[in-house]
Write a protein that holds these residues in place. Structure first.
Motif, mmCIF file in Angstrom:
data_model
loop_
_atom_site.group_PDB
_atom_site.id
_atom_site.type_symbol
_atom_site.label_atom_id
_atom_site.label_comp_id
_atom_site.label_asym_id
_atom_site.label_seq_id
_atom_site.Cartn_x
_atom_site.Cartn_y
_atom_site.Cartn_z
ATOM 1 N N LEU A 184 39.257 -24.887 -11.808
ATOM 2 C CA LEU A 184 40.718 -24.946 -11.724
ATOM 3 C C LEU A 184 41.349 -24.451 -13.023
ATOM 4 N N SER A 196 47.495 -28.729 -13.238
ATOM 5 C CA SER A 196 48.278 -29.532 -12.297
ATOM 6 C C SER A 196 49.409 -28.718 -11.666
ATOM 7 N N LEU A 199 47.756 -26.481 -9.007
ATOM 8 C CA LEU A 199 47.362 -27.258 -7.840
ATOM 9 C C LEU A 199 48.565 -27.559 -6.955
ATOM 10 N N ARG A 200 49.669 -28.003 -7.565
ATOM 11 C CA ARG A 200 50.864 -28.333 -6.780
ATOM 12 C C ARG A 200 51.447 -27.093 -6.110
ATOM 13 N N LYS A 203 49.086 -25.776 -3.209
ATOM 14 C CA LYS A 203 49.139 -26.586 -1.991
ATOM 15 C C LYS A 203 50.477 -26.400 -1.267
ATOM 16 N N MET A 208 46.763 -25.764 1.636
ATOM 17 C CA MET A 208 45.361 -26.054 1.377
ATOM 18 C C MET A 208 45.154 -26.237 -0.121
ATOM 19 N N THR A 209 44.102 -26.950 -0.495
ATOM 20 C CA THR A 209 43.731 -27.029 -1.906
ATOM 21 C C THR A 209 43.068 -25.715 -2.314
ATOM 22 N N PRO A 210 43.054 -25.399 -3.613
ATOM 23 C CA PRO A 210 42.370 -24.174 -4.036
ATOM 24 C C PRO A 210 40.899 -24.143 -3.645
ATOM 25 N N TYR A 211 40.196 -25.299 -3.700
ATOM 26 C CA TYR A 211 38.768 -25.266 -3.382
ATOM 27 C C TYR A 211 38.534 -25.063 -1.889
ATOM 28 N N TRP A 213 40.635 -23.392 0.084
ATOM 29 C CA TRP A 213 41.035 -21.997 0.310
ATOM 30 C C TRP A 213 39.922 -21.047 -0.127
#
Length: 262
Positions: A184, A196, A199-200, A203, A208-211, A213
């Protein structure tokens, strides 16, 4: 019982899927290609653009690249014929008709009995190895031009900003590094954001979360490599899976079929 059959069409930019999903449910995901699904029997429920929908026999469901959606069978399941089409091919056909921008479909579910019948015929004929190659070259242009003419419009390319980058630029970076460990922190630096913040924003932009996706990106690219003739062991390594069993499980969970069956 769920059955899924992936086939080549004789055209590099178009692949075919015949499937009967009785119990298999797709989690939220996206594709790199257009997926145009002809529901030939039963009913499918799916999430798209923040709402839930149903599609039944005789309807065409259009899923553009990068759009988050899911899918699950209703009651006795559903049968579907899918065209998986490279975006560049469809954009080119649209450009030939009226311009050079990106295709945008005005609706994701189409009820058009004439077009449905024509596309069903096309799906069958493209999968027939004895069908004339000249006809295979001509019919997709003819029939998809009708789809584009009735149900699409052209618009400038949609950009999803993520700090100093956009989603397509981040995808290009990830595609070039699929076999590497991605953190990340690393992605955040690419976008000039804090972890952070990225991530926000990610999403919010994708749902979806980066992981999650990135995991889907790896599997989508794996599917493309398998269809191009690469062996499963090599594909797993190329897209960042260092355990063949883990790759096989993830692939089957995503697509309902094992890599060896592509």
């Amino acid at each position: 019982m769920n059955t899924v059959n992936h086939r080549k069409s004789g055209i590099d930019d178009i692949n075919l899927i015949d499937a009967h999903y009785q119990s298999f449910a797709f989690k939220r995901h996206y594709h790199l290609d257009y997926h145009l699904g002809l529901i030939t029997d039963g009913q499918q429920q799916y999430y798209f653009n923040g709402a839930s929908y149903q599609a039944g026999a005789g309807q065409l469901v259009i899923m553009p690249p990068d759009e988050i959606h899911d899918g699950q069978p209703q009651q006795q399941g559903y049968k579907v014929k899918v065209f998986s089409i490279a975006p560049e091919w469809l954009d080119h056909q649209a450009g030939e008709l009226s311009g050079n921008d990106q295709v945008h479909f005005q609706q994701h579910k189409v009820t058009d009995s004439q077009l449905f019948s024509q596309l069903s015929q096309l799906h069958t004929q493209l999968g027939n190895p004895h069908f004339s190659q000249l006809a295979k070259d001509c019919m997709p242009i003819e029939y998809f031009s009708r789809l584009l003419g009735r149900y699409s419009q052209l618009r400038p390319q949609h950009v999803v900003p993520l700090g100093s980058k956009d989603l397509r630029q981040l995808r290009d970076y990830l595609m070039a590094n699929l076999d590497q460990k991605i953190s990340l922190d690393n992605l955040a630096r690419q976008c000039d954001l804090s972890p952070s913040q990225l991530l926000r924003q990610f999403k919010k932009a994708t749902g979806m979360t980066p992981y999650a996706w990135l995991g889907r990106l790896r599997l989508e690219h794996a599917m493309a490599l398998l269809k191009a003739g690469y062996c499963s062991t090599d594909v797993a390594y190329y897209v960042g899976f260092y355990d063949q069993a883990h790759f096989t499980r993830a692939f089957k969970q995503a697509f309902g079929v094992a890599p060896s069956e592509i």
